[in-house]
Motif scaffolding. Structure first.
Motif, PDB file in Angstrom:
ATOM      1  N   ALA A  73       0.821  -1.208   0.000  1.00 18.73           N
ATOM      2  CA  ALA A  73       0.000   0.000   0.000  1.00 18.73           C
ATOM      3  C   ALA A  73       0.859   1.263   0.000  1.00 18.73           C
ATOM      4  CB  ALA A  73      -0.925  -0.006   1.215  1.00 18.73           C
ATOM      5  N   CYS A  74       2.066   1.172   0.554  1.00 19.39           N
ATOM      6  CA  CYS A  74       2.951   2.339   0.592  1.00 19.39           C
ATOM      7  C   CYS A  74       3.412   2.765  -0.795  1.00 19.39           C
ATOM      8  CB  CYS A  74       4.166   2.047   1.469  1.00 19.39           C
ATOM      9  SG  CYS A  74       3.770   1.867   3.221  1.00 19.39           S
ATOM     10  N   ARG A  75       3.294   1.896  -1.769  1.00 18.61           N
ATOM     11  CA  ARG A  75       3.642   2.260  -3.144  1.00 18.61           C
ATOM     12  C   ARG A  75       2.543   3.124  -3.769  1.00 18.61           C
ATOM     13  NH1 ARG A  75       8.008  -0.955  -4.409  1.00 18.61           N
ATOM     14  NH2 ARG A  75       8.222  -2.883  -3.201  1.00 18.61           N
ATOM     15  N   TYR A  76       1.367   3.148  -3.154  1.00 20.99           N
ATOM     16  CA  TYR A  76       0.222   3.880  -3.701  1.00 20.99           C
ATOM     17  C   TYR A  76      -0.268   5.012  -2.805  1.00 20.99           C
ATOM     18  CZ  TYR A  76      -0.111  -0.241  -6.718  1.00 20.99           C
ATOM     19  OH  TYR A  76       0.176  -1.245  -7.616  1.00 20.99           O
ATOM     20  N   GLU A  77       0.269   5.100  -1.598  1.00 20.62           N
ATOM     21  CA  GLU A  77      -0.223   6.083  -0.632  1.00 20.62           C
ATOM     22  C   GLU A  77       0.959   6.793   0.014  1.00 20.62           C
ATOM     23  OE1 GLU A  77      -2.080   8.597   1.136  1.00 20.62           O
ATOM     24  OE2 GLU A  77      -3.529   7.128   0.383  1.00 20.62           O
ATOM     25  N   SER A  78       0.841   8.117   0.199  1.00 16.20           N
ATOM     26  CA  SER A  78       1.933   8.883   0.792  1.00 16.20           C
ATOM     27  C   SER A  78       1.595   9.448   2.166  1.00 16.20           C
ATOM     28  CB  SER A  78       2.325  10.041  -0.133  1.00 16.20           C
ATOM     29  OG  SER A  78       1.226  10.915  -0.342  1.00 16.20           O
ATOM     30  N   GLU A  79       0.349   9.308   2.608  1.00 19.50           N
ATOM     31  CA  GLU A  79      -0.051   9.808   3.917  1.00 19.50           C
ATOM     32  C   GLU A  79      -0.279   8.639   4.874  1.00 19.50           C
ATOM     33  OE1 GLU A  79      -2.135  14.040   3.483  1.00 19.50           O
ATOM     34  OE2 GLU A  79      -3.442  12.388   2.890  1.00 19.50           O
ATOM     35  N   PRO A 103      -8.611   5.024  -4.190  1.00 24.86           N
ATOM     36  CA  PRO A 103      -9.145   3.825  -4.858  1.00 24.86           C
ATOM     37  C   PRO A 103      -8.084   2.785  -5.174  1.00 24.86           C
ATOM     38  CG  PRO A 103      -9.126   5.729  -6.344  1.00 24.86           C
ATOM     39  CD  PRO A 103      -8.832   6.245  -4.981  1.00 24.86           C
ATOM     40  N   TYR A 104      -6.817   3.186  -5.261  1.00 26.98           N
ATOM     41  CA  TYR A 104      -5.765   2.200  -5.523  1.00 26.98           C
ATOM     42  C   TYR A 104      -5.670   1.171  -4.401  1.00 26.98           C
ATOM     43  CZ  TYR A 104      -3.891   4.848  -9.478  1.00 26.98           C
ATOM     44  OH  TYR A 104      -3.734   5.471 -10.694  1.00 26.98           O
ATOM     45  N   LEU A 105      -5.958   1.591  -3.182  1.00 23.50           N
ATOM     46  CA  LEU A 105      -5.863   0.664  -2.058  1.00 23.50           C
ATOM     47  C   LEU A 105      -6.987  -0.362  -2.070  1.00 23.50           C
ATOM     48  CD1 LEU A 105      -4.831   3.071   0.850  1.00 23.50           C
ATOM     49  CD2 LEU A 105      -3.401   1.881  -0.823  1.00 23.50           C
ATOM     50  N   ASP A 106      -8.102  -0.026  -2.720  1.00 25.88           N
ATOM     51  CA  ASP A 106      -9.236  -0.951  -2.764  1.00 25.88           C
ATOM     52  C   ASP A 106      -8.891  -2.233  -3.516  1.00 25.88           C
ATOM     53  OD1 ASP A 106     -10.668   0.974  -1.420  1.00 25.88           O
ATOM     54  OD2 ASP A 106     -11.601   1.784  -3.234  1.00 25.88           O
ATOM     55  N   GLY A 107      -7.913  -2.166  -4.403  1.00 22.28           N
ATOM     56  CA  GLY A 107      -7.570  -3.336  -5.197  1.00 22.28           C
ATOM     57  C   GLY A 107      -6.516  -4.230  -4.583  1.00 22.28           C
ATOM     58  N   ILE A 108      -6.018  -3.881  -3.398  1.00 21.28           N
ATOM     59  CA  ILE A 108      -4.962  -4.677  -2.760  1.00 21.28           C
ATOM     60  C   ILE A 108      -5.558  -5.884  -2.051  1.00 21.28           C
ATOM     61  CG2 ILE A 108      -3.197  -4.661  -0.947  1.00 21.28           C
ATOM     62  CD1 ILE A 108      -2.561  -1.808  -1.699  1.00 21.28           C
ATOM     63  N   ASP A 109      -4.986  -7.036  -2.316  1.00 28.82           N
ATOM     64  CA  ASP A 109      -5.448  -8.302  -1.740  1.00 28.82           C
ATOM     65  C   ASP A 109      -5.162  -8.327  -0.240  1.00 28.82           C
ATOM     66  OD1 ASP A 109      -6.125 -10.922  -1.183  1.00 28.82           O
ATOM     67  OD2 ASP A 109      -4.293 -11.763  -2.072  1.00 28.82           O
ATOM     68  N   LEU A 110      -6.213  -8.520   0.564  1.00 26.99           N
ATOM     69  CA  LEU A 110      -6.069  -8.577   2.014  1.00 26.99           C
ATOM     70  C   LEU A 110      -6.277  -9.983   2.573  1.00 26.99           C
ATOM     71  CD1 LEU A 110      -7.922  -5.278   3.035  1.00 26.99           C
ATOM     72  CD2 LEU A 110      -5.467  -5.675   2.884  1.00 26.99           C
ATOM     73  N   SER A 111      -6.317 -10.979   1.715  1.00 25.22           N
ATOM     74  CA  SER A 111      -6.503 -12.351   2.190  1.00 25.22           C
ATOM     75  C   SER A 111      -5.329 -12.782   3.062  1.00 25.22           C
ATOM     76  CB  SER A 111      -6.641 -13.305   0.999  1.00 25.22           C
ATOM     77  OG  SER A 111      -5.463 -13.316   0.220  1.00 25.22           O
ATOM     78  N   ASN A 112      -5.623 -13.588   4.069  1.00 19.66           N
ATOM     79  CA  ASN A 112      -4.586 -14.077   4.990  1.00 19.66           C
ATOM     80  C   ASN A 112      -3.799 -12.909   5.583  1.00 19.66           C
ATOM     81  OD1 ASN A 112      -3.322 -16.147   6.341  1.00 19.66           O
ATOM     82  ND2 ASN A 112      -1.878 -16.591   4.690  1.00 19.66           N
ATOM     83  N   PHE A 113      -4.532 -11.850   5.934  1.00 26.48           N
ATOM     84  CA  PHE A 113      -3.916 -10.585   6.323  1.00 26.48           C
ATOM     85  C   PHE A 113      -2.934 -10.732   7.480  1.00 26.48           C
ATOM     86  CE2 PHE A 113      -3.691  -6.737   8.873  1.00 26.48           C
ATOM     87  CZ  PHE A 113      -3.463  -5.754   7.938  1.00 26.48           C
ATOM     88  N   ASP A 114      -3.351 -11.395   8.563  1.00 24.51           N
ATOM     89  CA  ASP A 114      -2.518 -11.455   9.761  1.00 24.51           C
ATOM     90  C   ASP A 114      -1.143 -12.048   9.482  1.00 24.51           C
ATOM     91  OD1 ASP A 114      -4.829 -10.519  10.862  1.00 24.51           O
ATOM     92  OD2 ASP A 114      -4.943 -12.007  12.463  1.00 24.51           O
ATOM     93  N   LYS A 115      -1.106 -13.103   8.683  1.00 26.13           N
ATOM     94  CA  LYS A 115       0.165 -13.751   8.390  1.00 26.13           C
ATOM     95  C   LYS A 115       1.020 -12.903   7.461  1.00 26.13           C
ATOM     96  CE  LYS A 115       2.202 -18.035   6.648  1.00 26.13           C
ATOM     97  NZ  LYS A 115       1.921 -19.400   6.129  1.00 26.13           N
ATOM     98  N   ARG A 116       0.403 -12.347   6.427  1.00 26.64           N
ATOM     99  CA  ARG A 116       1.173 -11.587   5.435  1.00 26.64           C
ATOM    100  C   ARG A 116       1.607 -10.230   5.970  1.00 26.64           C
ATOM    101  NH1 ARG A 116      -2.669 -10.697   1.273  1.00 26.64           N
ATOM    102  NH2 ARG A 116      -1.003  -9.753   0.057  1.00 26.64           N
ATOM    103  N   ALA A 117       0.770  -9.594   6.804  1.00 25.11           N
ATOM    104  CA  ALA A 117       1.116  -8.302   7.385  1.00 25.11           C
ATOM    105  C   ALA A 117       1.879  -8.453   8.698  1.00 25.11           C
ATOM    106  CB  ALA A 117      -0.143  -7.477   7.625  1.00 25.11           C
ATOM    107  N   MET A 118       1.864  -9.674   9.254  1.00 28.59           N
ATOM    108  CA  MET A 118       2.547  -9.979  10.506  1.00 28.59           C
ATOM    109  C   MET A 118       1.985  -9.193  11.687  1.00 28.59           C
ATOM    110  SD  MET A 118       6.443 -10.299   9.037  1.00 28.59           S
ATOM    111  CE  MET A 118       7.083 -10.792  10.619  1.00 28.59           C
ATOM    112  N   CYS A 119       0.694  -8.889  11.629  1.00 25.04           N
ATOM    113  CA  CYS A 119       0.015  -8.210  12.728  1.00 25.04           C
ATOM    114  C   CYS A 119      -1.489  -8.275  12.465  1.00 25.04           C
ATOM    115  CB  CYS A 119       0.468  -6.763  12.851  1.00 25.04           C
ATOM    116  SG  CYS A 119       0.128  -5.757  11.377  1.00 25.04           S
ATOM    117  N   HIS A 120      -2.275  -7.986  13.506  1.00 23.76           N
ATOM    118  CA  HIS A 120      -3.730  -7.919  13.325  1.00 23.76           C
ATOM    119  C   HIS A 120      -4.143  -6.580  12.716  1.00 23.76           C
ATOM    120  CE1 HIS A 120      -4.576 -11.688  15.276  1.00 23.76           C
ATOM    121  NE2 HIS A 120      -3.931 -11.318  16.373  1.00 23.76           N
ATOM    122  N   ALA A 121      -3.420  -5.538  13.077  1.00 27.16           N
ATOM    123  CA  ALA A 121      -3.701  -4.189  12.564  1.00 27.16           C
ATOM    124  C   ALA A 121      -2.486  -3.321  12.833  1.00 27.16           C
ATOM    125  CB  ALA A 121      -4.936  -3.593  13.237  1.00 27.16           C
TER     126      ALA A 121
END
Length: 256
Positions: free
Chosen positions: A87-93, A109-127
């Motif tokens: 998401a940092c490639r599409y957002e500056s704030e 709207p660019y962030l709406d297209g980012i895959d959030l499946s298996n979020f906790d494992k891929r992001a390494m956090c809940h939020a």
């Protein structure tokens, strides 16, 4: 303590400033939000860890990421798979995210297209609250600030502190990167003309010299001259590198 005092504490001007500034950044985040931790990188596409003046890795020595699972932050694949870093490639704030989506100050709207499946494992956090830092030459740094208590709703923390954190993180990373950037990849004080930029912008979207000549109502030779001249100014070896270097210097930004 004032904002100016806080900025001074996280400013990096010499190599010996890195460690105390990193510790100050860690402590200031915890001062706002106890039990929150910050993970930091100066370049999301680099495998090189951030270090202090003695070569100690900041992520483990200062920010406390010491377990095998937490050390995955240092792995290159995280930058490619994590939805937060993508998401940092599409957002500056600053924004915050969990498995339900991204929350930003303004719709993106660019962030709406980012895959959030298996979020906790891929992001390494809940939020996490995420602070992108877009630096010169296309480099992207980022701070990811998450709760050690695995909270999944961060609206209150985001609204209260994200803007302040963004100022601190930007000051720290900008100073760190200036110290660590030792090789000059781009020419100094390069100035392209309006015609050179016009030709390169069309070339960047895949247009041939002939197509650009029709678009700009200029001869084929004139278009070729402008692109070649830009390449000489940018010390580029071919057309592709000319476009790349021009983009790195901000000449080819997307039109609104």
């Amino acid at each position: 303590m004032t904002l100016q005092d806080d900025i001074a504490r996280v400013s990096v001007r010499t190599m010996t400033d890195i460690r105390p500034a990193a510790e100050a950044l860690r402590d200031m985040v915890e001062r706002n939000a106890p039990a929150f931790r910050i993970a930091l990188t100066d370049n999301i596409c680099s495998k090189r860890p951030m270090v202090d003046d003695e070569g100690n890795t900041l992520s483990s020595e200062v920010f406390g990421f010491v377990s095998d699972e937490e050390r995955q932050w240092s792995e290159h694949r995280v930058a490619l798979s994590s939805p937060l870093l993508r998401a940092c490639r599409y957002e500056s704030e600053p924004f915050w995210a969990n498995e339900a989506g991204f929350r930003t100050q303004q719709p993106n709207p660019y962030l709406d297209g980012i895959d959030l499946s298996n979020f906790d494992k891929r992001a390494m956090c809940h939020a996490a609250v995420v602070i992108p830092v877009h630096l010169p030459f296309g480099q992207i740094g980022v701070a990811v600030i998450g709760s050690a208590r695995n909270l999944s709703e961060l609206d209150e923390v985001y609204e209260s502190y994200a803007d302040e954190w963004a100022v601190w993180v930007h000051r720290f990373l900008a100073g760190y990167v200036k110290l660590m950037r030792t090789r000059k990849w781009l020419p100094m004080d390069c100035q392209l003309t309006k015609r050179e930029v016009e030709c390169l912008r069309w070339a960047a979207v895949g247009k041939t010299d002939k197509e650009i000549s029709l678009i700009l109502a200029r001869s084929h030779a004139t278009v070729r001259f402008h692109i070649q001249n830009a390449g000489e100014k940018l010390d580029a070896v071919n057309r592709s590198q000319t476009i790349f270097k021009a983009a790195q210097l901000g000449y080819l930004g997307l039109a609104a």
